[in-house]
Design a protein around this motif. Structure first.
Motif, PDB file in Angstrom:
ATOM      1  N   THR A 149      -1.620   2.271   8.557  1.00 29.93           N
ATOM      2  CA  THR A 149      -2.270   2.918   7.481  1.00 29.93           C
ATOM      3  C   THR A 149      -1.735   4.040   6.808  1.00 29.93           C
ATOM      4  O   THR A 149      -0.391   4.284   7.416  1.00 29.93           O
ATOM      5  CB  THR A 149      -3.830   3.098   7.512  1.00 29.93           C
ATOM      6  OG1 THR A 149      -4.532   3.263   6.336  1.00 29.93           O
ATOM      7  CG2 THR A 149      -3.941   4.270   8.446  1.00 29.93           C
ATOM      8  N   GLU A 152       0.333   3.796   0.334  1.00 28.51           N
ATOM      9  CA  GLU A 152      -0.373   3.333  -0.799  1.00 28.51           C
ATOM     10  C   GLU A 152       0.873   2.705  -1.937  1.00 28.51           C
ATOM     11  O   GLU A 152       2.068   3.135  -1.419  1.00 28.51           O
ATOM     12  CB  GLU A 152      -1.037   4.555  -1.540  1.00 28.51           C
ATOM     13  CG  GLU A 152      -1.902   5.416  -0.980  1.00 28.51           C
ATOM     14  CD  GLU A 152      -2.485   6.250  -1.694  1.00 28.51           C
ATOM     15  OE1 GLU A 152      -2.494   6.519  -3.101  1.00 28.51           O
ATOM     16  OE2 GLU A 152      -3.357   7.302  -1.209  1.00 28.51           O
ATOM     17  N   HIS A 154       0.793   2.324  -6.145  1.00 24.07           N
ATOM     18  CA  HIS A 154       0.180   1.864  -7.407  1.00 24.07           C
ATOM     19  C   HIS A 154       0.470   2.776  -8.386  1.00 24.07           C
ATOM     20  O   HIS A 154       1.495   3.913  -8.052  1.00 24.07           O
ATOM     21  CB  HIS A 154      -1.369   2.106  -6.899  1.00 24.07           C
ATOM     22  CG  HIS A 154      -2.012   3.575  -6.550  1.00 24.07           C
ATOM     23  ND1 HIS A 154      -2.041   4.708  -7.393  1.00 24.07           N
ATOM     24  CD2 HIS A 154      -2.076   3.954  -5.234  1.00 24.07           C
ATOM     25  CE1 HIS A 154      -2.396   5.718  -6.737  1.00 24.07           C
ATOM     26  NE2 HIS A 154      -2.346   5.181  -5.524  1.00 24.07           N
ATOM     27  N   PRO A 165      -0.573  -6.687  -6.917  1.00 23.36           N
ATOM     28  CA  PRO A 165      -1.779  -5.732  -7.050  1.00 23.36           C
ATOM     29  C   PRO A 165      -1.472  -4.491  -6.563  1.00 23.36           C
ATOM     30  O   PRO A 165      -0.840  -4.331  -5.539  1.00 23.36           O
ATOM     31  CB  PRO A 165      -3.116  -6.637  -6.408  1.00 23.36           C
ATOM     32  CG  PRO A 165      -2.213  -7.552  -5.513  1.00 23.36           C
ATOM     33  CD  PRO A 165      -0.818  -7.785  -5.896  1.00 23.36           C
ATOM     34  N   PRO A 166      -2.018  -3.445  -7.082  1.00 26.15           N
ATOM     35  CA  PRO A 166      -1.838  -2.106  -6.621  1.00 26.15           C
ATOM     36  C   PRO A 166      -2.833  -1.861  -5.363  1.00 26.15           C
ATOM     37  O   PRO A 166      -4.126  -2.653  -5.228  1.00 26.15           O
ATOM     38  CB  PRO A 166      -2.513  -1.185  -7.786  1.00 26.15           C
ATOM     39  CG  PRO A 166      -3.335  -2.151  -8.497  1.00 26.15           C
ATOM     40  CD  PRO A 166      -2.716  -3.506  -8.632  1.00 26.15           C
ATOM     41  N   THR A 167      -2.262  -1.094  -4.712  1.00 22.74           N
ATOM     42  CA  THR A 167      -3.193  -0.865  -3.184  1.00 22.74           C
ATOM     43  C   THR A 167      -3.045   0.616  -3.014  1.00 22.74           C
ATOM     44  O   THR A 167      -2.215   1.466  -3.157  1.00 22.74           O
ATOM     45  CB  THR A 167      -2.506  -1.689  -2.160  1.00 22.74           C
ATOM     46  OG1 THR A 167      -3.323  -1.668  -0.953  1.00 22.74           O
ATOM     47  CG2 THR A 167      -1.052  -1.423  -1.856  1.00 22.74           C
ATOM     48  N   THR A 168      -4.284   1.193  -2.258  1.00 20.32           N
ATOM     49  CA  THR A 168      -4.324   2.395  -1.847  1.00 20.32           C
ATOM     50  C   THR A 168      -4.472   2.403  -0.220  1.00 20.32           C
ATOM     51  O   THR A 168      -4.410   3.551   0.273  1.00 20.32           O
ATOM     52  CB  THR A 168      -5.621   3.037  -2.253  1.00 20.32           C
ATOM     53  OG1 THR A 168      -6.711   2.104  -1.936  1.00 20.32           O
ATOM     54  CG2 THR A 168      -5.770   3.150  -3.668  1.00 20.32           C
ATOM     55  N   ASP A 169      -4.165   1.270   0.577  1.00 25.00           N
ATOM     56  CA  ASP A 169      -4.188   1.093   1.690  1.00 25.00           C
ATOM     57  C   ASP A 169      -3.479  -0.059   2.104  1.00 25.00           C
ATOM     58  O   ASP A 169      -4.012  -1.235   2.049  1.00 25.00           O
ATOM     59  CB  ASP A 169      -5.549   1.027   2.627  1.00 25.00           C
ATOM     60  CG  ASP A 169      -5.366   1.131   3.975  1.00 25.00           C
ATOM     61  OD1 ASP A 169      -4.525   1.692   4.488  1.00 25.00           O
ATOM     62  OD2 ASP A 169      -6.536   1.041   4.706  1.00 25.00           O
ATOM     63  N   ARG A 170      -2.162   0.174   2.908  1.00 24.24           N
ATOM     64  CA  ARG A 170      -1.480  -1.202   3.171  1.00 24.24           C
ATOM     65  C   ARG A 170      -0.558  -0.698   4.493  1.00 24.24           C
ATOM     66  O   ARG A 170      -0.492   0.456   4.989  1.00 24.24           O
ATOM     67  CB  ARG A 170      -0.409  -1.246   2.013  1.00 24.24           C
ATOM     68  CG  ARG A 170       0.902  -0.221   1.900  1.00 24.24           C
ATOM     69  CD  ARG A 170       1.782  -0.546   0.793  1.00 24.24           C
ATOM     70  NE  ARG A 170       2.562   0.512   0.468  1.00 24.24           N
ATOM     71  CZ  ARG A 170       3.903   0.337  -0.013  1.00 24.24           C
ATOM     72  NH1 ARG A 170       4.384  -0.771  -0.419  1.00 24.24           N
ATOM     73  NH2 ARG A 170       4.945   1.117  -0.179  1.00 24.24           N
ATOM     74  N   ASP A 255     -10.784  -7.245   6.420  1.00 23.00           N
ATOM     75  CA  ASP A 255     -10.563  -5.587   5.842  1.00 23.00           C
ATOM     76  C   ASP A 255      -9.438  -5.363   6.560  1.00 23.00           C
ATOM     77  O   ASP A 255      -9.412  -4.302   7.267  1.00 23.00           O
ATOM     78  CB  ASP A 255     -11.795  -4.852   6.496  1.00 23.00           C
ATOM     79  CG  ASP A 255     -11.787  -3.757   5.973  1.00 23.00           C
ATOM     80  OD1 ASP A 255     -11.206  -3.276   4.992  1.00 23.00           O
ATOM     81  OD2 ASP A 255     -12.764  -2.731   6.651  1.00 23.00           O
ATOM     82  N   ASN A 256      -8.260  -5.662   6.151  1.00 22.60           N
ATOM     83  CA  ASN A 256      -6.979  -5.274   6.294  1.00 22.60           C
ATOM     84  C   ASN A 256      -6.766  -5.263   7.887  1.00 22.60           C
ATOM     85  O   ASN A 256      -6.293  -4.146   8.662  1.00 22.60           O
ATOM     86  CB  ASN A 256      -6.597  -3.577   5.943  1.00 22.60           C
ATOM     87  CG  ASN A 256      -6.123  -3.546   4.589  1.00 22.60           C
ATOM     88  OD1 ASN A 256      -5.704  -4.670   3.867  1.00 22.60           O
ATOM     89  ND2 ASN A 256      -6.505  -2.467   4.128  1.00 22.60           N
TER      90      ASN A 256
END
Length: 286
Positions: A149, A152, A154, A165-170, A255-256
Protein backbone atom coordinates in the motif's frame (compact mmCIF):
# COMPACT_ATOMS: atom_id res chain seq x y z
CA UNK A 1 30.90 7.33 -51.96
CA UNK A 2 33.63 8.01 -49.40
CA UNK A 3 33.52 6.14 -46.10
CA UNK A 4 35.71 6.03 -43.01
CA UNK A 5 36.12 3.93 -39.88
CA UNK A 6 34.11 5.15 -36.92
CA UNK A 7 34.30 4.45 -33.21
CA UNK A 8 35.28 0.88 -32.43
CA UNK A 9 36.38 -1.37 -29.61
CA UNK A 10 36.88 -5.07 -29.01
CA UNK A 11 37.31 -7.36 -26.04
CA UNK A 12 36.31 -10.47 -24.13
CA UNK A 13 32.76 -10.64 -22.86
CA UNK A 14 31.50 -12.53 -19.83
CA UNK A 15 34.56 -14.24 -18.44
CA UNK A 16 33.18 -16.27 -15.53
CA UNK A 17 35.45 -16.39 -12.51
CA UNK A 18 34.94 -18.08 -9.16
CA UNK A 19 37.73 -17.32 -6.69
CA UNK A 20 38.11 -19.21 -3.39
CA UNK A 21 40.32 -17.80 -0.66
CA UNK A 22 41.27 -20.64 1.71
CA UNK A 23 41.83 -19.04 5.11
CA UNK A 24 42.51 -22.28 6.97
CA UNK A 25 39.21 -24.11 7.51
CA UNK A 26 37.21 -20.95 6.65
CA UNK A 27 36.85 -20.23 2.94
CA UNK A 28 35.79 -16.99 1.24
CA UNK A 29 34.02 -16.97 -2.13
CA UNK A 30 33.89 -14.46 -4.97
CA UNK A 31 31.69 -15.21 -7.99
CA UNK A 32 31.98 -12.67 -10.81
CA UNK A 33 31.40 -12.16 -14.52
CA UNK A 34 33.99 -9.91 -16.20
CA UNK A 35 33.61 -8.16 -19.55
CA UNK A 36 36.26 -5.89 -21.00
CA UNK A 37 36.89 -3.98 -24.18
CA UNK A 38 39.88 -2.09 -25.53
CA UNK A 39 40.14 0.77 -28.00
CA UNK A 40 42.90 2.88 -29.50
CA UNK A 41 45.05 2.65 -32.62
CA UNK A 42 43.07 -0.10 -34.29
CA UNK A 43 42.64 1.28 -37.81
CA UNK A 44 44.99 -1.20 -39.49
CA UNK A 45 43.21 -4.32 -38.28
CA UNK A 46 39.91 -3.04 -39.65
CA UNK A 47 41.22 -1.67 -42.93
CA UNK A 48 43.93 -4.17 -43.89
CA UNK A 49 43.61 -7.08 -41.44
CA UNK A 50 46.97 -6.27 -39.81
CA UNK A 51 46.69 -7.75 -36.28
CA UNK A 52 49.90 -6.26 -34.88
CA UNK A 53 48.00 -3.94 -32.48
CA UNK A 54 45.47 -6.55 -31.37
CA UNK A 55 45.88 -8.23 -28.01
CA UNK A 56 43.89 -11.46 -28.41
CA UNK A 57 40.67 -11.63 -26.46
CA UNK A 58 41.85 -15.01 -25.17
CA UNK A 59 44.79 -13.21 -23.57
CA UNK A 60 42.38 -10.78 -21.94
CA UNK A 61 40.47 -13.73 -20.46
CA UNK A 62 43.70 -15.28 -19.17
CA UNK A 63 44.64 -11.96 -17.55
CA UNK A 64 41.47 -12.06 -15.48
CA UNK A 65 42.37 -15.47 -14.08
CA UNK A 66 46.04 -14.58 -13.53
CA UNK A 67 45.18 -11.34 -11.71
CA UNK A 68 42.74 -13.22 -9.48
CA UNK A 69 45.54 -15.58 -8.48
CA UNK A 70 48.21 -12.90 -8.07
CA UNK A 71 46.18 -10.10 -6.47
CA UNK A 72 42.88 -11.66 -5.41
CA UNK A 73 39.56 -10.12 -6.42
CA UNK A 74 38.46 -8.08 -3.41
CA UNK A 75 36.03 -5.29 -4.21
CA UNK A 76 34.96 -5.54 -7.83
CA UNK A 77 35.59 -1.83 -8.46
CA UNK A 78 39.23 -2.22 -7.41
CA UNK A 79 39.66 -5.41 -9.46
CA UNK A 80 38.22 -3.67 -12.54
CA UNK A 81 40.60 -0.75 -12.11
CA UNK A 82 43.63 -3.06 -11.87
CA UNK A 83 42.65 -4.78 -15.10
CA UNK A 84 41.87 -1.55 -16.98
CA UNK A 85 45.13 0.12 -15.95
CA UNK A 86 47.12 -2.99 -16.88
CA UNK A 87 45.81 -3.12 -20.44
CA UNK A 88 46.41 0.59 -21.08
CA UNK A 89 49.90 0.52 -19.54
CA UNK A 90 51.06 -2.71 -21.18
CA UNK A 91 49.77 -2.28 -24.74
CA UNK A 92 51.12 0.69 -26.77
CA UNK A 93 48.15 0.65 -29.15
CA UNK A 94 45.52 0.65 -26.38
CA UNK A 95 44.37 4.14 -25.42
CA UNK A 96 41.29 3.24 -23.42
CA UNK A 97 40.05 0.25 -21.46
CA UNK A 98 36.52 -0.49 -20.30
CA UNK A 99 35.89 -3.18 -17.67
CA UNK A 100 32.43 -4.18 -16.46
CA UNK A 101 31.89 -6.71 -13.67
CA UNK A 102 28.83 -8.40 -12.20
CA UNK A 103 29.08 -10.07 -8.79
CA UNK A 104 26.73 -12.80 -7.60
CA UNK A 105 26.17 -12.98 -3.85
CA UNK A 106 26.53 -16.15 -1.80
CA UNK A 107 25.48 -16.41 1.85
CA UNK A 108 27.66 -18.41 4.20
CA UNK A 109 26.15 -21.59 5.67
CA UNK A 110 29.32 -22.94 7.26
CA UNK A 111 33.12 -22.62 7.09
CA UNK A 112 33.14 -23.78 3.45
CA UNK A 113 29.44 -23.99 2.58
CA UNK A 114 27.42 -21.33 0.79
CA UNK A 115 23.92 -20.76 -0.66
CA UNK A 116 23.17 -18.41 -3.54
CA UNK A 117 21.68 -15.23 -2.06
CA UNK A 118 18.64 -14.30 -4.16
CA UNK A 119 18.55 -12.66 -7.56
CA UNK A 120 20.23 -9.36 -6.77
CA UNK A 121 23.46 -8.69 -8.68
CA UNK A 122 26.14 -6.17 -7.75
CA UNK A 123 27.73 -4.34 -10.71
CA UNK A 124 30.51 -1.96 -11.59
CA UNK A 125 31.78 -0.23 -14.72
CA UNK A 126 35.30 1.21 -14.91
CA UNK A 127 36.87 3.29 -17.66
CA UNK A 128 40.58 4.15 -17.79
CA UNK A 129 42.46 5.99 -20.53
CA UNK A 130 46.02 6.83 -21.47
CA UNK A 131 45.79 10.26 -19.78
CA UNK A 132 45.30 8.57 -16.43
CA UNK A 133 41.62 9.40 -16.12
CA UNK A 134 39.60 6.75 -14.31
CA UNK A 135 35.85 6.78 -13.74
CA UNK A 136 34.03 4.31 -11.52
CA UNK A 137 30.31 3.56 -11.65
CA UNK A 138 28.98 1.11 -9.07
CA UNK A 139 25.54 -0.41 -9.12
CA UNK A 140 23.07 -3.21 -8.64
CA UNK A 141 20.33 -4.87 -10.63
CA UNK A 142 17.37 -7.18 -10.01
CA UNK A 143 16.77 -5.84 -6.50
CA UNK A 144 13.09 -6.77 -6.20
CA UNK A 145 11.01 -4.62 -3.83
CA UNK A 146 7.28 -4.27 -3.16
CA UNK A 147 4.95 -2.05 -1.13
CA UNK A 148 1.48 -3.50 -0.49
CA UNK A 149 0.00 0.00 0.00
CA UNK A 150 1.10 3.61 0.15
CA UNK A 151 0.95 4.05 -3.63
CA UNK A 152 -1.52 5.98 -5.77
CA UNK A 153 -1.93 6.76 -9.45
CA UNK A 154 -4.54 9.27 -10.62
CA UNK A 155 -4.86 12.68 -12.24
CA UNK A 156 -2.97 11.53 -15.34
CA UNK A 157 -3.55 12.58 -18.93
CA UNK A 158 -6.34 10.73 -20.74
CA UNK A 159 -7.42 10.35 -24.36
CA UNK A 160 -9.82 8.19 -26.35
CA UNK A 161 -7.67 5.10 -25.78
CA UNK A 162 -7.36 5.39 -22.00
CA UNK A 163 -8.97 2.54 -20.07
CA UNK A 164 -6.86 2.46 -16.89
CA UNK A 165 -8.96 3.39 -13.85
CA UNK A 166 -7.44 5.80 -11.33
CA UNK A 167 -6.51 4.42 -7.94
CA UNK A 168 -5.62 5.76 -4.51
CA UNK A 169 -4.37 2.42 -3.19
CA UNK A 170 -2.30 0.00 -5.22
CA UNK A 171 0.57 -2.46 -4.93
CA UNK A 172 3.85 -0.89 -6.06
CA UNK A 173 6.54 -3.36 -7.09
CA UNK A 174 9.72 -3.08 -9.14
CA UNK A 175 13.06 -4.73 -9.84
CA UNK A 176 15.57 -1.93 -9.25
CA UNK A 177 18.49 -1.34 -11.56
CA UNK A 178 20.63 1.43 -10.07
CA UNK A 179 24.03 2.80 -10.99
CA UNK A 180 25.90 5.51 -9.14
CA UNK A 181 28.94 7.52 -10.12
CA UNK A 182 31.76 8.14 -7.68
CA UNK A 183 33.26 11.62 -7.44
CA UNK A 184 36.96 10.83 -7.02
CA UNK A 185 38.41 8.07 -4.86
CA UNK A 186 36.12 6.10 -2.58
CA UNK A 187 37.90 4.69 0.50
CA UNK A 188 35.69 1.61 0.74
CA UNK A 189 33.53 0.47 -2.13
CA UNK A 190 31.92 -2.15 0.10
CA UNK A 191 30.86 0.50 2.64
CA UNK A 192 29.63 2.80 -0.12
CA UNK A 193 27.65 -0.01 -1.73
CA UNK A 194 25.92 -0.85 1.52
CA UNK A 195 25.08 2.80 2.18
CA UNK A 196 23.63 3.46 -1.26
CA UNK A 197 21.68 0.21 -1.29
CA UNK A 198 20.15 1.01 2.11
CA UNK A 199 19.32 4.57 1.02
CA UNK A 200 17.46 3.24 -2.01
CA UNK A 201 15.53 0.75 0.11
CA UNK A 202 14.67 3.32 2.80
CA UNK A 203 13.36 5.80 0.23
CA UNK A 204 11.26 3.15 -1.50
CA UNK A 205 9.77 1.94 1.79
CA UNK A 206 9.02 5.36 3.28
CA UNK A 207 7.88 7.41 0.28
CA UNK A 208 4.12 7.70 -0.13
CA UNK A 209 4.09 7.36 -3.89
CA UNK A 210 1.78 9.21 -6.24
CA UNK A 211 3.78 7.93 -9.20
CA UNK A 212 6.75 5.67 -9.76
CA UNK A 213 8.58 8.72 -11.12
CA UNK A 214 8.19 10.41 -7.72
CA UNK A 215 9.56 7.30 -6.04
CA UNK A 216 12.51 7.20 -8.45
CA UNK A 217 13.45 10.78 -7.59
CA UNK A 218 13.09 10.13 -3.86
CA UNK A 219 15.39 7.11 -4.11
CA UNK A 220 18.06 9.00 -6.05
CA UNK A 221 17.80 12.05 -3.80
CA UNK A 222 18.22 9.92 -0.66
CA UNK A 223 21.35 8.29 -2.07
CA UNK A 224 22.92 11.59 -3.17
CA UNK A 225 22.23 13.43 0.08
CA UNK A 226 23.20 10.67 2.52
CA UNK A 227 26.10 8.87 0.82
CA UNK A 228 29.42 10.70 0.66
CA UNK A 229 31.31 10.64 -2.63
CA UNK A 230 28.28 9.89 -4.83
CA UNK A 231 27.55 12.59 -7.40
CA UNK A 232 24.96 10.94 -9.70
CA UNK A 233 22.50 8.07 -9.53
CA UNK A 234 20.74 6.55 -12.55
CA UNK A 235 17.72 4.34 -12.00
CA UNK A 236 15.59 2.06 -14.16
CA UNK A 237 12.38 0.90 -12.48
CA UNK A 238 10.06 -1.48 -14.33
CA UNK A 239 6.55 -1.24 -12.93
CA UNK A 240 5.71 -4.80 -11.90
CA UNK A 241 1.95 -4.48 -12.22
CA UNK A 242 -0.32 -6.23 -9.70
CA UNK A 243 -3.98 -6.23 -10.74
CA UNK A 244 -6.75 -6.91 -8.26
CA UNK A 245 -8.69 -9.99 -9.41
CA UNK A 246 -12.41 -9.59 -9.99
CA UNK A 247 -13.95 -12.21 -7.69
CA UNK A 248 -17.54 -11.02 -8.08
CA UNK A 249 -18.46 -13.96 -10.41
CA UNK A 250 -17.89 -16.18 -7.38
CA UNK A 251 -19.90 -14.02 -5.00
CA UNK A 252 -16.75 -12.76 -3.31
CA UNK A 253 -15.45 -9.26 -2.69
CA UNK A 254 -11.78 -8.32 -3.05
CA UNK A 255 -10.59 -5.49 -0.84
CA UNK A 256 -7.10 -5.34 -2.37
CA UNK A 257 -6.17 -8.78 -1.08
CA UNK A 258 -5.97 -11.03 -4.13
CA UNK A 259 -3.86 -9.95 -7.12
CA UNK A 260 -2.66 -11.19 -10.47
CA UNK A 261 1.06 -10.44 -10.88
CA UNK A 262 1.57 -9.59 -14.56
CA UNK A 263 5.05 -9.94 -16.05
CA UNK A 264 4.46 -8.03 -19.31
CA UNK A 265 3.87 -5.57 -20.76
CA UNK A 266 5.14 -3.26 -18.04
CA UNK A 267 5.82 0.43 -17.59
CA UNK A 268 9.50 1.31 -17.50
CA UNK A 269 10.49 4.43 -15.58
CA UNK A 270 14.05 5.72 -16.03
CA UNK A 271 15.83 8.79 -14.76
CA UNK A 272 18.87 10.27 -13.08
CA UNK A 273 19.40 12.38 -9.99
CA UNK A 274 22.63 14.28 -9.61
CA UNK A 275 24.34 16.73 -7.33
CA UNK A 276 23.97 20.28 -8.63
CA UNK A 277 27.76 20.66 -8.88
CA UNK A 278 28.42 17.18 -10.27
CA UNK A 279 31.41 17.00 -12.64
CA UNK A 280 30.85 16.08 -16.26
CA UNK A 281 30.11 12.37 -16.68
CA UNK A 282 32.09 12.09 -19.92
CA UNK A 283 32.20 8.47 -21.04
CA UNK A 284 31.44 7.07 -17.57
CA UNK A 285 28.13 5.37 -18.37
CA UNK A 286 28.88 3.92 -21.80
Amino acid sequence: MAVKLGANRYGKAETRLVHVVRDGPVHHLKDVNVSMSLSGDMEAVHLTGDNAAVLPTDTQKNTVYAFARKHGVGQIEAFAQRLARHFVASQPAVRHARVEIEEYAWRRQGPHSFVRDGTEVRTCLVHHDEDGRTTVVSGLKDLVVLNTTGSEFHGYAVDEYTTLPPTTDRVLATAVTARWRHDGDTPSYATSYGQVRQALLDAFAHTHSRSLQQTLYAMGERAITTCEGICEVRLALPNKHHFAVDLSPFGLDNDNEVFHAADRPYGLIEGSVLRADAPDAGFAWE
